[in-house]
Write an enzyme that holds these catalytic residues in place. Sequence first.
Site, PDB file in Angstrom:
ATOM      1  N   GLY A 106       1.066  -1.083  -0.146  1.00 22.10           N
ATOM      2  CA  GLY A 106       0.318   0.054  -0.273  1.00 22.10           C
ATOM      3  C   GLY A 106       0.424   1.315  -0.060  1.00 22.10           C
ATOM      4  N   ARG A 197       5.740 -12.903   0.930  1.00 23.02           N
ATOM      5  CA  ARG A 197       5.643 -13.381   2.874  1.00 23.02           C
ATOM      6  C   ARG A 197       4.486 -14.459   2.778  1.00 23.02           C
ATOM      7  NH1 ARG A 197       5.096  -7.648   3.518  1.00 23.02           N
ATOM      8  NH2 ARG A 197       5.947  -6.409   1.513  1.00 23.02           N
ATOM      9  N   ASP A 266       1.940 -11.335   6.795  1.00 20.81           N
ATOM     10  CA  ASP A 266       1.949 -10.377   6.490  1.00 20.81           C
ATOM     11  C   ASP A 266       3.803  -9.883   6.090  1.00 20.81           C
ATOM     12  OD1 ASP A 266       0.674  -8.903   7.531  1.00 20.81           O
ATOM     13  OD2 ASP A 266       1.273  -7.389   6.814  1.00 20.81           O
ATOM     14  N   ASP A 276      10.253  -5.914   7.661  1.00 21.16           N
ATOM     15  CA  ASP A 276       9.186  -4.592   8.015  1.00 21.16           C
ATOM     16  C   ASP A 276       9.103  -4.382   9.613  1.00 21.16           C
ATOM     17  OD1 ASP A 276       7.694  -3.916   6.318  1.00 21.16           O
ATOM     18  OD2 ASP A 276       5.802  -5.021   7.214  1.00 21.16           O
TER      19      ASP A 276
HETATM   20  P1  AMP Z   1       2.634  -2.340   7.901  1.00 16.96           P
HETATM   21  O1  AMP Z   1       2.033  -2.293   8.913  1.00 16.96           O
HETATM   22  O2  AMP Z   1       3.454  -2.160   7.839  1.00 16.96           O
HETATM   23  O3  AMP Z   1       3.159  -3.699   8.169  1.00 16.96           O
HETATM   24  O4  AMP Z   1       1.702  -2.621   7.035  1.00 16.96           O
HETATM   25  C1  AMP Z   1       0.727  -2.913   6.946  1.00 16.96           C
HETATM   26  C2  AMP Z   1      -0.307  -2.864   5.449  1.00 16.96           C
HETATM   27  O5  AMP Z   1      -0.744  -1.712   6.134  1.00 16.96           O
HETATM   28  C3  AMP Z   1       0.316  -2.715   4.699  1.00 16.96           C
HETATM   29  O6  AMP Z   1      -0.129  -3.685   3.368  1.00 16.96           O
HETATM   30  C4  AMP Z   1       1.159  -1.582   4.102  1.00 16.96           C
HETATM   31  O7  AMP Z   1       1.049  -1.226   2.418  1.00 16.96           O
HETATM   32  C5  AMP Z   1      -0.509  -1.315   4.795  1.00 16.96           C
HETATM   33  N1  AMP Z   1       0.152   0.408   5.101  1.00 16.96           N
HETATM   34  C6  AMP Z   1       0.655   1.293   6.033  1.00 16.96           C
HETATM   35  N2  AMP Z   1       0.970   2.209   5.842  1.00 16.96           N
HETATM   36  C7  AMP Z   1       0.394   2.766   4.875  1.00 16.96           C
HETATM   37  C8  AMP Z   1       0.182   4.009   4.527  1.00 16.96           C
HETATM   38  N3  AMP Z   1       0.303   5.604   4.961  1.00 16.96           N
HETATM   39  N4  AMP Z   1      -0.425   4.145   3.305  1.00 16.96           N
HETATM   40  C9  AMP Z   1      -1.668   2.744   2.290  1.00 16.96           C
HETATM   41  N5  AMP Z   1      -0.540   1.489   3.015  1.00 16.96           N
HETATM   42  C10 AMP Z   1       0.034   1.259   3.836  1.00 16.96           C
HETATM   43 MG    MG Z   2       4.605  -5.002   6.419  1.00 10.45          MG
END
Ligand code: AMP
Ligand code: MG
Length: 494
Positions: A106, A197, A266, A276
């Site tokens: 994302g 993942r 993930d 991550d």
């Molecule tokens: P994470 O917590 O970094 O593992 O992210 C979990 C999910 O949320 C993943 O699909 C990321 O791509 C999405 N995500 C986290 N932050 C953002 C953001 N600022 N904009 C868009 N998607 C996000």
């Molecule tokens: Mg992630």
Amino acid sequence: MSFPERNFRRSRPILPGMTEAHRAIAFDNSYARLPGSMHVGVSPTPVSAPRLIRVNDALARELGIDPALLTAEVAVGNAIPDGASPLAQAYAGHQFGNFVPQLGDGRAILLGEVVDVNGRRRDIQLKGSGRTPFSRGGDGRAALGPVLREYLVSEAMSALGIPTTRALMAATTGERVYREDVLPGAVLTRVASSHIRVGTFQFFAVRQDFEALKLLIDHVIERHYPALQGSENPALALLDAVMEAQGSLVARWAQVGFIHGVMNTDNTSVSGETIDYGPCAFMDAYDPGTVFSSIDTYGRYAYANQAPIAQWNLARLAETLLAFIDKDREAAIRIATERIEGFPAIYTRHWLAGFRKKIGLVSEEGGDLDLVQAMLDAMQMARADFTTTFRMLSTGGEPEALNHWLPQWRERLARDPQTAEERQALMRSVNPVYIPRNHLVEEMISAAVERQDFGPFAEMLRVLMNPYQEQAGAERYAQAPAEPDGAYRTFCGT
Ligand code: AMP
Ligand code: MG
């Protein structure tokens, strides 16, 4: 016939004296060649005023990339190197135990892959480079603090010898991102052996897309576990290999007091790299119940839960592979369950091998696990600092917290073949002086965010590049915080 030259689309002059080989990044994008259901082509969103914070020259060279090509424009995605095929990867995942059938990149965009100078295939990904079809309500952006934290901690983990994604570049965007506060935006260029993942497998399993799953299995085996090619039961062999890689990885975390903080499926790489760096932190005082993440209310991802959670995540991987493990579903479940139940033994083998070294043993005895456990119990009672206690023991010191334990240890050492010098050299090679201390990471981030001062980032990074070597003038980086870090909280707001 076309010309072999590859230039950036936003062309910049080739510097005089640069050889042909230096002109381009030699992308070879195997994931982009997989079917379109597995990814979506998407370009980074340009930003107004990119500025480089840092280029990791050594890593660039390892990737066969001339660091001179790694400009601010490339670091934020304003310029796309020729040969890149930018895409967002599809994946699903269990977040804190709840299944989300579609997550995906994302706020990350995979530029492509290169084969490094050692023949290893590596992903180059921009994190924070704008929205993608997987962004849902998010802005696709990253704030400066988390980018610096990921850069510093991932490089520190690498220097500690722990499998991890790497940081190739960091740059500010000149734009603001809106979190709880208004913060400077930044982009991290992340390098990984892949970004595949457990959640990638789940994405196709939940859609019953067995064709994609089969291609994914083959891709992962070819890429990460080539020795398994031609296995009688490739899916089962893959499960075994990922269990081994994750068991080894999570044991390595335990041995440096690392708490990942958000071990969702993930965020669990099938290659066995740490991936991550969100609310991650290193434990100061030893306490197996330590949790740092502000959103981890129930301590699901506490220090001592990391191995059971890894097992849980591996069970989710196993579920995605059932149809390939055996055509008979009952039989497949039986086989997979048996494998997953073997994880504690795998983990314990890695854990004990690592902790034996940490207390300076090369021989193996049945009582060693209890001996290590007795040491950890003593440390917990005394709230002794995990890192400094092991290091003191490695340099002939006698940590007070271990007063009652030291006689047992000495008795055991007498049955080990090493000389005292050999033992201390071994212990110093696995017990770091320097870890990214939470209070110093916060200090470093504040300096950058509030005062645009990147000096502390550079200095801390320099020290952490040699974690096992005492460095003159770096004493403050070795010190445990004056106050125990029980109240320290990390945030997911990355
Ligand atoms: P994470 O917590 O970094 O593992 O992210 C979990 C999910 O949320 C993943 O699909 C990321 O791509 C999405 N995500 C986290 N932050 C953002 C953001 N600022 N904009 C868009 N998607 C996000
Ligand atoms: Mg992630």
